[in-house]
Write a protein that holds these residues in place. Structure first.
Motif, PDB file in Angstrom:
ATOM      1  N   ARG A  44      -6.147  -1.096   1.365  1.00 12.85           N
ATOM      2  CA  ARG A  44      -6.714  -0.643   2.634  1.00 12.85           C
ATOM      3  C   ARG A  44      -7.984  -1.424   2.962  1.00 12.85           C
ATOM      4  O   ARG A  44      -8.172  -1.899   4.076  1.00 12.85           O
ATOM      5  CB  ARG A  44      -7.034   0.851   2.563  1.00 12.85           C
TER       6      ARG A  44
ATOM      7  N   ALA B   4      -4.023   1.454  -3.701  1.00 13.58           N
ATOM      8  CA  ALA B   4      -3.833   1.710  -2.271  1.00 13.58           C
ATOM      9  C   ALA B   4      -5.159   1.559  -1.526  1.00 13.58           C
ATOM     10  O   ALA B   4      -5.202   0.978  -0.431  1.00 13.58           O
ATOM     11  CB  ALA B   4      -3.247   3.097  -2.051  1.00 13.58           C
TER      12      ALA B   4
ATOM     13  N   ARG C 241       0.839  -1.200   0.000  1.00 11.04           N
ATOM     14  CA  ARG C 241       0.000   0.000   0.000  1.00 11.04           C
ATOM     15  C   ARG C 241       0.876   1.252   0.000  1.00 11.04           C
ATOM     16  O   ARG C 241       0.603   2.220  -0.711  1.00 11.04           O
ATOM     17  CB  ARG C 241      -0.910  -0.014   1.223  1.00 11.04           C
TER      18      ARG C 241
END
Length: 149
Positions: free
Chosen positions: A58, A54, A42
């Motif tokens: 997450r 990213a 990430r």
């Protein structure tokens, strides 16, 4: 134009490639190695400005019960269900671009037009200069011929 230098792990420790530190119930069961890999991936995605990846990472971490605090650069394992929206398997439908993204796109387009305009102006100036030099040489030759005659 230079670029920022990326800092490197920093004093907080964390895994390779990110500077998040685990807080809270450190003894809570989790796959810490996998979480560290996802945090590093990430972090790399964010550095490469690949925010879609990213965000997917997450959401994947959230699905594993990991709570991220980006401002504090910490992570912890949630005991209950993960907060926020559940991890999504398909990308969300695309709406109108956010204002900032639209402005960035316009600015990129504007810079591109500026570059094209400057390039065309420089080419035109060079063309005129070459033409003027040829004309000047021709006049000099004609003047020299008249003097000789």
């Amino acid at each position: 134009r230079g670029g920022g230098g990326g800092g490197g792990g920093g004093p907080r420790g964390g895994g390779g490639g990110h500077d998040y530190q685990r807080v809270g119930d450190v003894g809570a069961p989790c796959d810490a190695e996998q979480i560290e890999k996802l945090l590093s991936a990430r972090h790399r995605a964010k550095l490469n400005r690949d925010f879609q990846t990213a965000d997917q990472l997450r959401d994947q971490l959230r699905g594993m019960g990991v709570r991220l605090q980006d401002k504090e650069r910490t992570w912890s394992v949630a005991v209950g269900p993960p907060p926020g929206p559940p991890a999504r398997s398909a990308p969300a439908p695309q709406g109108p671009p956010p204002r900032g993204a639209e402005r960035d796109r316009r600015e990129r387009r504007s810079r591109s037009r500026d570059r094209d305009r400057d390039r065309d102006r420089d080419r035109e100036r060079d063309r005129r200069d070459r033409k003027e030099r040829r004309r000047s040489r021709s006049r000099s030759r004609d003047r020299d011929r008249r003097r000789r005659d």
